[in-house]
Scaffold this motif. Structure first.
Motif, short mmCIF file in Angstrom:
data_model
loop_
_atom_site.label_atom_id
_atom_site.label_comp_id
_atom_site.label_asym_id
_atom_site.label_seq_id
_atom_site.Cartn_x
_atom_site.Cartn_y
_atom_site.Cartn_z
N ASP A 1 0.86 -1.18 0.00
CA ASP A 1 0.00 0.00 0.00
C ASP A 1 0.90 1.22 0.00
OD1 ASP A 1 -2.38 1.33 0.03
OD2 ASP A 1 -2.66 1.22 2.20
N THR B 1 -5.32 -8.73 8.66
CA THR B 1 -4.29 -8.01 7.89
C THR B 1 -2.97 -7.99 8.64
OG1 THR B 1 -4.98 -5.85 8.81
CG2 THR B 1 -5.99 -6.55 6.73
N ARG C 1 -0.07 -7.75 6.26
CA ARG C 1 -0.26 -6.83 5.13
C ARG C 1 1.06 -6.14 4.79
NH1 ARG C 1 -4.29 -2.46 6.89
NH2 ARG C 1 -2.46 -1.63 7.99
N ASP D 1 2.50 -2.97 3.72
CA ASP D 1 2.21 -1.55 3.60
C ASP D 1 3.45 -0.77 3.99
OD1 ASP D 1 2.30 -1.88 6.35
OD2 ASP D 1 0.14 -1.73 6.62
#
Length: 244
Positions: free
Chosen positions: A39, A220, A223, A225
């Motif tokens: 992200d 998450t 995740r 990011d």
């Protein structure tokens, strides 16, 4: 498995370099690159941009290696890619369980004046908050650990999961780091000394970035990011030679 196209890669590169883009990209871009989702937002620090691009190269090599090991690709040896099965990684997490997380965090509470303790939350209250954390929630950190990922990604994901989810009132980063070092030793790695100044700077940056991102949830934990990238950069510094 999705791939990043040339146009989106150009947006990422130009955005990292601070160039003026037409049209202006979204504030946040969800990018899937060879199975790694990152992200990325505008204004990302230059060192993390460089690391992200480096990560793309690493993942290209990793996936190419995996293809070579499965008998695909005629130029594997020419490219110089090593067999991925020989790459070091953490595969055994059986020596750590959710109670170890709570014991380690409680030790910080008992011995560390820096542990968050206000007049409204005295020792007994904080200790209770540590121990009422659901074992099943912490167990997901272990169950969902990416055993097939490269070592740097494994380590960065581990810190992201624990510090990002913030299971305990305080000392989540330190708890994660101590348990990670133990996990490395249990998998026959010699983690060596991690410079205290680099660790402190990274924890501070991690706190700042965490506040800027959507909350890390149980679904998450791993995740990829900006918080993940902060720790990926850290482990590429402190684990330059993860000897076994």
């Amino acid at each position: 498995m999705s791939r990043i196209d040339d146009g989106l890669l150009g947006v990422l590169i130009e955005g990292c370099l601070g160039a003026t883009l037409t049209p202006v990209p979204p504030v946040r871009l969800g990018i899937v690159v060879l199975g790694v989702t990152v992200d990325v937002g505008r204004g990302i620090p230059a060192d993390l941009c460089a690391l992200f691009l480096d990560l793309l190269v690493d993942r290209l090599k990793f996936v190419a290696n995996r293809g070579c090991s499965r008998g695909r690709g005629e130029n594997c040896h020419v490219m110089g890619f090593a067999d991925p099965a020989s790459q070091p990684r953490i595969t055994d997490l059986s020596g750590i369980d959710p109670i170890d997380f709570k014991i380690q965090n409680t030790q910080f509470l008992q011995s560390d004046a820096e542990y968050e303790q206000t007049g409204a939350e005295q020792f007994d209250v904080l200790r209770h908050r540590i121990w009422v954390t659901r074992n099943g929630d912490v167990q997901r950190v272990l169950d969902e650990f990416p055993r097939d990922a490269p070592l740097y990604e494994q380590c960065a994901g581990w810190i992201h999961a624990i510090a990002g989810k913030h299971f305990f009132p305080d000392a989540n980063h330190r708890t994660a780091l101590v348990l990670l070092r133990e996990l490395l030793r249990q998998n026959d790695f010699s983690p060596g000394r991690w410079p205290a100044s680099v660790s402190r700077e990274t924890v501070l940056r991690s706190h700042r970035v965490r506040r800027q991102l959507p909350p890390v949830r149980l679904d998450t934990l791993y995740r990829h990011d900006r918080l993940f990238l902060v720790w990926l950069l850290y482990f590429r510094i402190v684990l330059r030679n993860p000897a076994r």
